[in-house]
Scaffold this active site. Structure first.
Site, mmCIF file in Angstrom:
data_model
loop_
_atom_site.group_PDB
_atom_site.id
_atom_site.type_symbol
_atom_site.label_atom_id
_atom_site.label_comp_id
_atom_site.label_asym_id
_atom_site.label_seq_id
_atom_site.Cartn_x
_atom_site.Cartn_y
_atom_site.Cartn_z
ATOM 1 N N ASP A 28 0.876 -1.255 -0.068
ATOM 2 C CA ASP A 28 0.254 0.072 0.098
ATOM 3 C C ASP A 28 0.981 1.345 -0.184
ATOM 4 O O ASP A 28 2.137 1.134 0.556
ATOM 5 C CB ASP A 28 -1.049 -0.074 1.157
ATOM 6 C CG ASP A 28 -1.969 1.027 0.910
ATOM 7 O OD1 ASP A 28 -3.219 0.175 0.952
ATOM 8 O OD2 ASP A 28 -1.859 2.289 1.023
ATOM 9 N N ASN A 60 -5.453 -3.977 -6.960
ATOM 10 C CA ASN A 60 -6.598 -3.408 -6.179
ATOM 11 C C ASN A 60 -6.402 -1.777 -6.247
ATOM 12 O O ASN A 60 -7.287 -1.032 -6.021
ATOM 13 C CB ASN A 60 -7.095 -3.976 -5.035
ATOM 14 C CG ASN A 60 -7.957 -3.130 -4.317
ATOM 15 O OD1 ASN A 60 -9.070 -3.320 -4.276
ATOM 16 N ND2 ASN A 60 -7.727 -2.515 -3.020
ATOM 17 N N TYR A 109 -11.894 8.396 -14.419
ATOM 18 C CA TYR A 109 -12.061 6.887 -13.722
ATOM 19 C C TYR A 109 -12.580 6.006 -14.502
ATOM 20 O O TYR A 109 -12.402 4.903 -14.616
ATOM 21 C CB TYR A 109 -13.002 7.171 -12.413
ATOM 22 C CG TYR A 109 -13.017 6.135 -11.638
ATOM 23 C CD1 TYR A 109 -12.155 5.714 -10.500
ATOM 24 C CD2 TYR A 109 -14.165 5.181 -11.665
ATOM 25 C CE1 TYR A 109 -12.186 4.919 -9.564
ATOM 26 C CE2 TYR A 109 -14.300 4.145 -10.891
ATOM 27 C CZ TYR A 109 -13.464 3.816 -9.846
ATOM 28 O OH TYR A 109 -13.543 2.884 -9.141
#
Length: 263
Positions: free
Chosen positions: A50, A103, A170
């Site tokens: 992350d 992700n 997006y």
């Protein structure tokens, strides 16, 4: 042939991923963390990757406190060198790479296409599309080197199949993720590496919980199911696609959206 551990005709889900290593980007919270936890409960060695290094470390410690095997690494998916280092960390820490979930992503501001800030557009595309490419660019060779096949799931969105006013960056990025997924699947299926994508609807993540009630209720109303999804529901689909139960599924894009795209 499937290698999923079974007892009679019953799958042993606690050992489904035993001996396998999984890298999950954007896994300090939300869908990524739920997926990492589910993989860990299936016996996988899980690498929490992350941008939020502190959050990644805390997430890994939480999983280890639950008796799962986990390690943390900081990653900036917009930086190829950072992604390469994260993949190398997974290989060095656990001896290889078998599974990956790409992700990591951001939302971006809302504005019509003709008014959309170019710097915001570039940032969203770099993270949500280029980041998936960079991730696969280094994950795929690592899986090839291991010689055991592998599986990758890219987290797209329902907005990888439909438009959404005010979100040109997006939507464009998530459509691109679906295309990347199909291309990589066609290239690597013969080597036993499966690549698929999932398209979550609006999910109850920490980000959405910060919305005011009217906006939140408006999103709920877009889903015929009458509610938003949970991270755990998306994680179950991702984990299925990573498993040998999905051994003939490659190049597919699977929606988990409470019928959002059905109407």
């Amino acid at each position: 042939m499937s290698t999923t551990p079974t007892t009679g005709n019953v799958i042993d889900y606690a050992a489904e991923f035993a001996g396998k290593t999984a890298l999950v980007t954007g896994s300090a919270s939300g869908i990524g963390l739920a997926t990492a936890r589910r993989l860990g409960r299936g016996g996988a060695n899980v690498v929490i990757a992350d941008y939020n290094e502190k959050g990644a470390q805390e997430a890994a410690e939480t999983l280890k406190a639950e008796g799962l095997k986990a390690a943390a690494v900081a990653v900036d998916v917009t930086d190829p060198a950072s992604v390469e280092a994260a993949v190398a960390f997974a290989v060095d820490t656990f001896g290889g790479l078998d599974l990956a979930v790409n992700n990591a992503g951001i939302g971006g501001a809302s504005a019509p296409t003709g008014e959309y800030a170019i710097d915001v557009y570039n940032r969203v595309v770099r993270t949500n599309l280029d980041g998936v490419f960079y991730s696969m660019r280094f994950e795929l060779p690592a899986m090839q080197a291991a010689g055991n096949g592998g599986a990758i799931v890219n987290v797209a969105s329902i907005l990888g199949s439909v438009g959404f006013a005010g979100s040109p960056a997006y939507v464009a990025a998530k459509h691109g993720v679906v295309g990347l997924t199909k291309t990589a699947a066609a290239e690597y299926a013969a080597q036993g590496i499966r690549v698929n994508a999932v398209g979550p609807g609006f999910i109850e993540t920490p980000l959405l919980k910060e919305m005011d009630k009217a906006a939140h209720d408006g999103l709920v109303g877009l889903h015929p199911a009458g509610r938003l999804g949970t991270s755990e529901e998306v994680a179950e689909l991702i984990v299925f696609l990573l498993s040998d139960r999905a051994s003939f599924i490659a190049g597919s894009y699977h929606l988990v959206d409470g019928a959002y795209t059905a109407v």
